[in-house]
Design an enzyme around this catalytic site. Sequence first.
Site, short mmCIF file in Angstrom:
data_model
loop_
_atom_site.label_atom_id
_atom_site.label_comp_id
_atom_site.label_asym_id
_atom_site.label_seq_id
_atom_site.Cartn_x
_atom_site.Cartn_y
_atom_site.Cartn_z
N PHE A 100 -7.22 19.64 -25.03
CA PHE A 100 -7.80 18.29 -25.33
C PHE A 100 -9.20 18.55 -24.48
O PHE A 100 -9.31 19.23 -23.45
CB PHE A 100 -7.29 17.33 -24.96
CG PHE A 100 -8.09 15.91 -25.32
CD1 PHE A 100 -7.95 15.64 -26.51
CD2 PHE A 100 -8.48 15.15 -24.21
CE1 PHE A 100 -8.81 14.32 -26.88
CE2 PHE A 100 -9.27 14.00 -24.49
CZ PHE A 100 -9.25 13.60 -25.75
N ASP A 101 -10.15 17.86 -25.05
CA ASP A 101 -11.79 18.01 -24.44
C ASP A 101 -11.69 17.83 -23.06
O ASP A 101 -12.39 18.50 -22.31
CB ASP A 101 -12.47 16.85 -24.92
CG ASP A 101 -12.35 16.35 -26.42
OD1 ASP A 101 -11.44 16.90 -27.12
OD2 ASP A 101 -13.46 15.58 -26.77
N LYS A 116 -0.82 6.76 -23.69
CA LYS A 116 -0.47 6.96 -25.10
C LYS A 116 1.03 6.66 -25.34
O LYS A 116 1.23 5.40 -25.37
CB LYS A 116 -0.81 8.20 -25.50
CG LYS A 116 -2.27 8.76 -25.88
CD LYS A 116 -3.01 8.86 -24.62
CE LYS A 116 -4.50 9.55 -24.88
NZ LYS A 116 -5.28 9.56 -23.71
N ALA A 150 0.89 13.99 -23.30
CA ALA A 150 0.29 12.46 -23.68
C ALA A 150 0.90 11.93 -24.66
O ALA A 150 1.51 10.78 -24.78
CB ALA A 150 -1.06 12.61 -24.14
N ASP A 158 0.88 19.30 -21.65
CA ASP A 158 0.09 17.92 -21.69
C ASP A 158 0.89 17.05 -22.56
O ASP A 158 0.99 17.27 -23.86
CB ASP A 158 -1.10 18.38 -22.48
CG ASP A 158 -2.22 17.24 -22.54
OD1 ASP A 158 -1.53 16.00 -22.50
OD2 ASP A 158 -3.27 17.26 -22.62
N HIS A 168 -22.05 12.60 -28.75
CA HIS A 168 -21.57 11.40 -29.64
C HIS A 168 -21.60 10.00 -29.09
O HIS A 168 -21.58 9.13 -29.83
CB HIS A 168 -20.12 11.77 -30.18
CG HIS A 168 -19.27 12.28 -29.08
ND1 HIS A 168 -19.29 13.39 -28.26
CD2 HIS A 168 -17.95 11.55 -28.70
CE1 HIS A 168 -18.37 13.31 -27.43
NE2 HIS A 168 -17.61 12.13 -27.56
N TYR A 218 0.70 -1.23 0.16
CA TYR A 218 -0.15 0.02 -0.02
C TYR A 218 0.83 1.44 0.03
O TYR A 218 0.54 2.21 -0.64
CB TYR A 218 -0.84 0.14 1.31
CG TYR A 218 -2.01 1.30 1.13
CD1 TYR A 218 -3.26 0.92 0.89
CD2 TYR A 218 -1.57 2.31 1.59
CE1 TYR A 218 -4.15 1.90 0.44
CE2 TYR A 218 -2.68 3.25 1.61
CZ TYR A 218 -4.02 3.05 1.12
OH TYR A 218 -4.89 3.98 0.75
N1 F0G Z 1 -4.66 15.05 -23.29
C1 F0G Z 1 -4.78 14.53 -24.42
C2 F0G Z 1 -3.74 15.49 -25.50
C3 F0G Z 1 -5.38 13.25 -24.71
O1 F0G Z 1 -5.61 13.15 -26.08
C4 F0G Z 1 -6.24 12.76 -23.74
C5 F0G Z 1 -6.93 11.59 -24.26
C6 F0G Z 1 -6.38 13.30 -22.50
C7 F0G Z 1 -5.42 14.43 -22.19
C8 F0G Z 1 -6.91 12.62 -21.33
O2 F0G Z 1 -6.24 11.29 -21.10
O3 F0G Z 1 -7.86 9.42 -21.66
O4 F0G Z 1 -6.08 9.14 -20.05
O5 F0G Z 1 -8.09 10.54 -19.30
N2 F0G Z 1 -7.38 11.17 -25.27
C9 F0G Z 1 -7.95 10.09 -25.76
C10 F0G Z 1 -8.11 10.05 -27.42
C11 F0G Z 1 -9.19 9.79 -25.14
O6 F0G Z 1 -8.87 9.23 -27.79
O7 F0G Z 1 -7.62 11.08 -28.04
P1 F0G Z 1 -7.21 10.00 -20.37
#
Ligand code: F0G
Length: 462
Positions: free
Chosen positions: A126-127, A260, A219, A217, A450, A74
Amino acid sequence: MPEWKTIIEPFKIKMVEPLGFTTKKERADLLKKAHYNLFQITADKVLIDLLTDSGTSAMSSEQWACLMRGDESYAGARSWYVFEKAVKDLTGYRFVLPAHQGRAAERIFMSVLCGPGKTVIANTHFDTTRANVEAAGSVALDLPVKEAFNFSSMAPFKGNIDIAALKKSVSEIGPQNVPMIIMTVTNNSLGGPPVSLANLKEASKVARQNNIPLIIDAARFAENAFLIKLREKGQAHRPVFEIAQEMFSLADGCLMSAKKDAFANMGGFLAFNNSDWLKKSKELLILGEGFPTYGGLAGRDLEAIAQGLKEIVDENYLSYRLRSVAYLAEGLKKHKAPIINPPGGHAIYVDAKRFLSHIPPHQFPAQALVCELYLTGGIRSVEVGSLMFGRGKARDFKPAKMELVRLALPRRVYTQSHVDFIIEVFGHLVGRKKSIRGLEIIEEPKTLRHFTAKLKPVGADR
Ligand code: F0G
């Protein structure tokens, strides 16, 4: 070495998973039952799954070995120290906090730094990043460079932030009201183009002059670093790992989805130098994710991510990765399918507005193409257009800026023959594209429609 035409996957295959073969008739029935929404199709009915490159990577034998080595204590697990060291070696930041995925890291960090009256500025959020900024009461402002919207321009770094607009916005909003500037590398929401080192340096200068933290960011940091190596003057001789380290050194911290560019099926982290952020983030981490030496992840996941972070900067891998994406782009172009140029590191984005110009935005041309790709070849892709973004504040229809279909390539999963197949499917579509019909919504949820909206072909009963 000569430039070989054949893409050599830099691995051999030890374990295989069968693909989901179906007949065209079955797919037509499945599409109808799923109400023309590919999120509602079960994965075993998909032949080639290009829905996302997130969490879909194939792990290496070394990563699988890491799973066996994982220490599930833990507190203070050995795996945590392996993870922490890998992140520190890469980023150079003093503090590391694990999270179960990228958006969990975002939620913690935005809760600490954002709030009402603040504006976060990014090359493009990102969204989920945008959603977390907004959930924390702040405004998310995107300042991409203009050429990002010119799909045929071959500009090498369309992921850049518009530096002049950044300076102007900071002075208009007031630096004290900008809690951070975010650089998303690569810029997923705008077609996955990279950010140049020069642009990162300029953004860093603006941030430092105004005492605003610059956050990466990260990723897809390795794909971005390799594209810098390939496309930016004076970078060709440098190891990708060193370029990545320089990218992180220009910022004050990073948020990363390890799903990613860490070849992990789950995971993420925050890393930075500020001890005040650490104190506040830790409290939120314990509240929602777990103790700071595991943060929502099993010890085995931490080990596998640490290993993935080392493997991702292997330049044989990155050459194969970017060649595969470019190869798909070349194949689609041969069939005159319009795409966002030049391709980035993780996906190809087809411009459905041009490809299916006979379908108006309110009949969702990109979603029509997504359905047709599935019907014809069992390929699953994702719409990034008016189905995802085409709603105004009053929930009325408002066409999205772009009507795109994203074909995201999972890492180390598909081979060149799979890509050849995707290209062949496009070849079948091109000749009869005028026969592809638009779609209309028959039922939709209040938010993020979507994922669950139900649709039908225009003019069909259901
Ligand atoms: N930032 C970027 C640039 C991303 O593409 C994503 C996720 C996230 C943050 C969020 O990360 O999914 O681990 O919570 N992108 C995925 C996609 C969902 O299909 O492009 P997460």
